[in-house]
Design a protein around this motif. Structure first.
Motif, PDB file in Angstrom:
ATOM      1  N   LEU A  16       2.502  40.705 -47.596  1.00 33.82           N
ATOM      2  CA  LEU A  16       3.042  39.350 -47.445  1.00 33.82           C
ATOM      3  C   LEU A  16       4.560  39.370 -47.318  1.00 33.82           C
ATOM      4  O   LEU A  16       5.138  38.562 -46.580  1.00 33.82           O
ATOM      5  N   GLY A  17       5.206  40.301 -48.009  1.00 35.42           N
ATOM      6  CA  GLY A  17       6.652  40.419 -47.911  1.00 35.42           C
ATOM      7  C   GLY A  17       7.104  40.794 -46.509  1.00 35.42           C
ATOM      8  O   GLY A  17       8.081  40.242 -45.984  1.00 35.42           O
ATOM      9  N   ILE A  18       6.380  41.733 -45.884  1.00 33.65           N
ATOM     10  CA  ILE A  18       6.708  42.140 -44.515  1.00 33.65           C
ATOM     11  C   ILE A  18       6.506  40.973 -43.547  1.00 33.65           C
ATOM     12  O   ILE A  18       7.368  40.684 -42.703  1.00 33.65           O
ATOM     13  N   LEU A  19       5.358  40.297 -43.684  1.00 34.72           N
ATOM     14  CA  LEU A  19       5.071  39.165 -42.792  1.00 34.72           C
ATOM     15  C   LEU A  19       6.078  38.030 -42.995  1.00 34.72           C
ATOM     16  O   LEU A  19       6.552  37.427 -42.021  1.00 34.72           O
ATOM     17  N   PHE A  20       6.398  37.741 -44.248  1.00 37.10           N
ATOM     18  CA  PHE A  20       7.362  36.681 -44.542  1.00 37.10           C
ATOM     19  C   PHE A  20       8.744  37.044 -43.984  1.00 37.10           C
ATOM     20  O   PHE A  20       9.455  36.189 -43.425  1.00 37.10           O
ATOM     21  N   GLY A  21       9.117  38.327 -44.105  1.00 37.89           N
ATOM     22  CA  GLY A  21      10.409  38.764 -43.579  1.00 37.89           C
ATOM     23  C   GLY A  21      10.494  38.590 -42.077  1.00 37.89           C
ATOM     24  O   GLY A  21      11.503  38.101 -41.548  1.00 37.89           O
ATOM     25  N   PHE A  22       9.416  38.987 -41.377  1.00 41.31           N
ATOM     26  CA  PHE A  22       9.402  38.804 -39.922  1.00 41.31           C
ATOM     27  C   PHE A  22       9.471  37.323 -39.551  1.00 41.31           C
ATOM     28  O   PHE A  22      10.143  36.942 -38.587  1.00 41.31           O
ATOM     29  N   ALA A  23       8.774  36.478 -40.324  1.00 41.10           N
ATOM     30  CA  ALA A  23       8.814  35.042 -40.044  1.00 41.10           C
ATOM     31  C   ALA A  23      10.224  34.485 -40.232  1.00 41.10           C
ATOM     32  O   ALA A  23      10.693  33.654 -39.437  1.00 41.10           O
ATOM     33  N   MET A  24      10.920  34.960 -41.260  1.00 41.18           N
ATOM     34  CA  MET A  24      12.279  34.467 -41.525  1.00 41.18           C
ATOM     35  C   MET A  24      13.285  34.922 -40.467  1.00 41.18           C
ATOM     36  O   MET A  24      14.314  34.271 -40.258  1.00 41.18           O
ATOM     37  N   THR A  25      12.989  36.045 -39.794  1.00 37.63           N
ATOM     38  CA  THR A  25      13.902  36.491 -38.737  1.00 37.63           C
ATOM     39  C   THR A  25      13.865  35.567 -37.528  1.00 37.63           C
ATOM     40  O   THR A  25      14.767  35.614 -36.677  1.00 37.63           O
ATOM     41  N   GLN A  26      12.824  34.748 -37.440  1.00 39.38           N
ATOM     42  CA  GLN A  26      12.713  33.825 -36.312  1.00 39.38           C
ATOM     43  C   GLN A  26      13.409  32.491 -36.576  1.00 39.38           C
ATOM     44  O   GLN A  26      13.445  31.623 -35.708  1.00 39.38           O
ATOM     45  N   ILE A  27      13.965  32.337 -37.781  1.00 40.21           N
ATOM     46  CA  ILE A  27      14.632  31.092 -38.166  1.00 40.21           C
ATOM     47  C   ILE A  27      16.122  31.367 -38.334  1.00 40.21           C
ATOM     48  O   ILE A  27      16.495  32.400 -38.912  1.00 40.21           O
ATOM     49  N   SER A  28      16.945  30.485 -37.879  1.00 40.04           N
ATOM     50  CA  SER A  28      18.392  30.712 -37.897  1.00 40.04           C
ATOM     51  C   SER A  28      18.926  30.915 -39.311  1.00 40.04           C
ATOM     52  O   SER A  28      19.826  31.730 -39.546  1.00 40.04           O
ATOM     53  N   PHE A  33      18.624  32.676 -46.388  1.00 38.28           N
ATOM     54  CA  PHE A  33      17.695  32.189 -47.413  1.00 38.28           C
ATOM     55  C   PHE A  33      17.087  33.350 -48.196  1.00 38.28           C
ATOM     56  O   PHE A  33      17.038  33.328 -49.437  1.00 38.28           O
ATOM     57  N   VAL A  34      16.632  34.373 -47.468  1.00 38.63           N
ATOM     58  CA  VAL A  34      16.020  35.524 -48.132  1.00 38.63           C
ATOM     59  C   VAL A  34      17.051  36.273 -48.970  1.00 38.63           C
ATOM     60  O   VAL A  34      16.788  36.653 -50.116  1.00 38.63           O
ATOM     61  N   SER A  35      18.250  36.464 -48.414  1.00 44.21           N
ATOM     62  CA  SER A  35      19.292  37.205 -49.123  1.00 44.21           C
ATOM     63  C   SER A  35      19.739  36.488 -50.391  1.00 44.21           C
ATOM     64  O   SER A  35      20.030  37.124 -51.412  1.00 44.21           O
ATOM     65  N   ASP A  36      19.804  35.159 -50.344  1.00 48.96           N
ATOM     66  CA  ASP A  36      20.329  34.386 -51.477  1.00 48.96           C
ATOM     67  C   ASP A  36      19.267  34.045 -52.520  1.00 48.96           C
ATOM     68  O   ASP A  36      19.569  33.998 -53.719  1.00 48.96           O
ATOM     69  N   TRP A  37      18.000  33.821 -52.092  1.00 45.25           N
ATOM     70  CA  TRP A  37      17.005  33.262 -52.997  1.00 45.25           C
ATOM     71  C   TRP A  37      15.772  34.142 -53.222  1.00 45.25           C
ATOM     72  O   TRP A  37      15.033  33.915 -54.187  1.00 45.25           O
ATOM     73  N   ILE A  38      15.529  35.113 -52.354  1.00 47.13           N
ATOM     74  CA  ILE A  38      14.322  35.944 -52.486  1.00 47.13           C
ATOM     75  C   ILE A  38      14.665  37.365 -52.931  1.00 47.13           C
ATOM     76  O   ILE A  38      14.125  37.863 -53.925  1.00 47.13           O
ATOM     77  N   VAL A 224      14.485  41.376 -43.117  1.00 48.89           N
ATOM     78  CA  VAL A 224      15.485  40.450 -42.567  1.00 48.89           C
ATOM     79  C   VAL A 224      16.861  41.099 -42.440  1.00 48.89           C
ATOM     80  O   VAL A 224      17.695  40.647 -41.643  1.00 48.89           O
ATOM     81  N   SER A 225      17.117  42.141 -43.227  1.00 48.32           N
ATOM     82  CA  SER A 225      18.437  42.783 -43.160  1.00 48.32           C
ATOM     83  C   SER A 225      18.556  43.744 -41.993  1.00 48.32           C
ATOM     84  O   SER A 225      19.644  44.223 -41.680  1.00 48.32           O
ATOM     85  N   LEU A 232      13.261  49.490 -38.038  1.00 50.26           N
ATOM     86  CA  LEU A 232      12.094  49.070 -38.812  1.00 50.26           C
ATOM     87  C   LEU A 232      10.896  49.979 -38.548  1.00 50.26           C
ATOM     88  O   LEU A 232      10.162  50.354 -39.469  1.00 50.26           O
ATOM     89  N   LEU A 233      10.704  50.336 -37.274  1.00 49.29           N
ATOM     90  CA  LEU A 233       9.599  51.223 -36.925  1.00 49.29           C
ATOM     91  C   LEU A 233       9.781  52.595 -37.576  1.00 49.29           C
ATOM     92  O   LEU A 233       8.819  53.183 -38.092  1.00 49.29           O
ATOM     93  N   ALA A 234      11.028  53.080 -37.573  1.00 51.37           N
ATOM     94  CA  ALA A 234      11.308  54.369 -38.207  1.00 51.37           C
ATOM     95  C   ALA A 234      11.066  54.306 -39.711  1.00 51.37           C
ATOM     96  O   ALA A 234      10.546  55.249 -40.310  1.00 51.37           O
ATOM     97  N   LEU A 235      11.415  53.179 -40.332  1.00 45.79           N
ATOM     98  CA  LEU A 235      11.164  53.004 -41.769  1.00 45.79           C
ATOM     99  C   LEU A 235       9.663  52.992 -42.061  1.00 45.79           C
ATOM    100  O   LEU A 235       9.204  53.577 -43.050  1.00 45.79           O
TER     101      LEU A 235
END
Length: 253
Positions: A16-28, A33-38, A224-225, A232-235
């Motif tokens: 869920l963390g991976i999916l949520f991160g990808f979803a957040m990359t699509q939002i300006s 938000f992820v860096s400050d609150w998650i 998101v970072s 990401l693929l290499a990771l």
């Protein structure tokens, strides 16, 4: 309804963390938000694990050694432990080198990404210190690891998780000394470490209750970072190689 085991909760949290991160990359505003609150939730979890690492090792080792009651038992167990440790270390290194050279998880990262990462982290204090330590180890003598293992200040060693071998050396030395002075004289100290071991284990249980949420936060932060899909693929490839190596070690054990 039966509650999911903790390891399944952690795996779900990772996904869920991976999916949520990808979803957040699509939002300006997703990155901020992820860096400050998650991500801070994951950072706190990692700090809590570091917090109890040294107390856990000290308490469990002293308790384990002092429970033997006879120094001859420690000698026999110690020799077997050292032998098993050497064999498993050689096997682990062999498996790791084999997998890395076969799969080459670092391949696929473009030269542009490598250059960008080099420029980004060239002045990072953490990276610089690790490079300096690697250079020092390369130039050190064959017995330097023994020198590094023996602390000159036990309290100072316990204040730095990077000096874990020194902590282990002091703890084993303390446990052996407790065996040598006899059970009656060592009893007050043994009771203290027995109680400390129970308390620290309970702290571990409490910290691990937050593990599913923490890995969710950590992986969302990683996704998101990184604005580079190649990285990401290499990771992911690197993580896959690590998991495969661990599975092979479990099979070996």
């Amino acid at each position: 309804m039966k509650k999911l085991e903790l390891h399944w909760q952690i795996l779900i949290g990772m996904l869920l963390g991976i999916l949520f991160g990808f979803a957040m990359t699509q939002i300006s505003w997703g990155n901020d938000f992820v860096s400050d609150w998650i991500q801070p939730l994951g950072t706190i979890f990692v700090k809590l694990l570091k917090l109890i690492a040294i107390p856990l090792i000290v308490a469990s080792l002293v308790k384990g050694i002092s429970d033997l009651k006879d120094i001859s038992k420690f000698r026999n167990i110690g020799l077997r432990t050292i032998g098993i440790y050497i064999v498993t270390t050689v096997v682990a290194i062999t498996i790791g080198l084999f997998l890395v050279n076969m799969i080459k998880p670092g391949n696929g990262i473009s030269e542009e990404t490598v250059t960008k990462l080099t420029e980004t982290y060239a002045g990072d204090a953490g990276v610089t210190s690790k490079l300096e330590e690697a250079s020092r180890q390369k130039d050190s003598g064959p017995l330097q690891f023994l020198i590094d293992m023996v602390p000159d200040n036990a309290i100072a060693s316990m204040s730095d998780n990077g000096l874990m071998l020194q902590v282990i050396f002091f703890t084993i030395f303390l446990g052996i000394s407790m065996l040598l002075i006899g059970e009656e004289k060592a009893k007050p100290l043994k009771d203290f470490f027995d109680s400390l071991n129970h308390v620290v284990l309970k702290m571990v249980d409490l910290i691990m209750l937050s593990a599913p949420y923490a890995v969710f936060a950590l992986l969302a932060g990683v996704v998101v970072s990184s604005s580079d899909p190649d990285l990401l693929l290499a990771l992911l490839k690197y993580a896959g190689v690590v998991v495969l190596g661990l599975v092979l070690m479990i099979v070996f054990y």
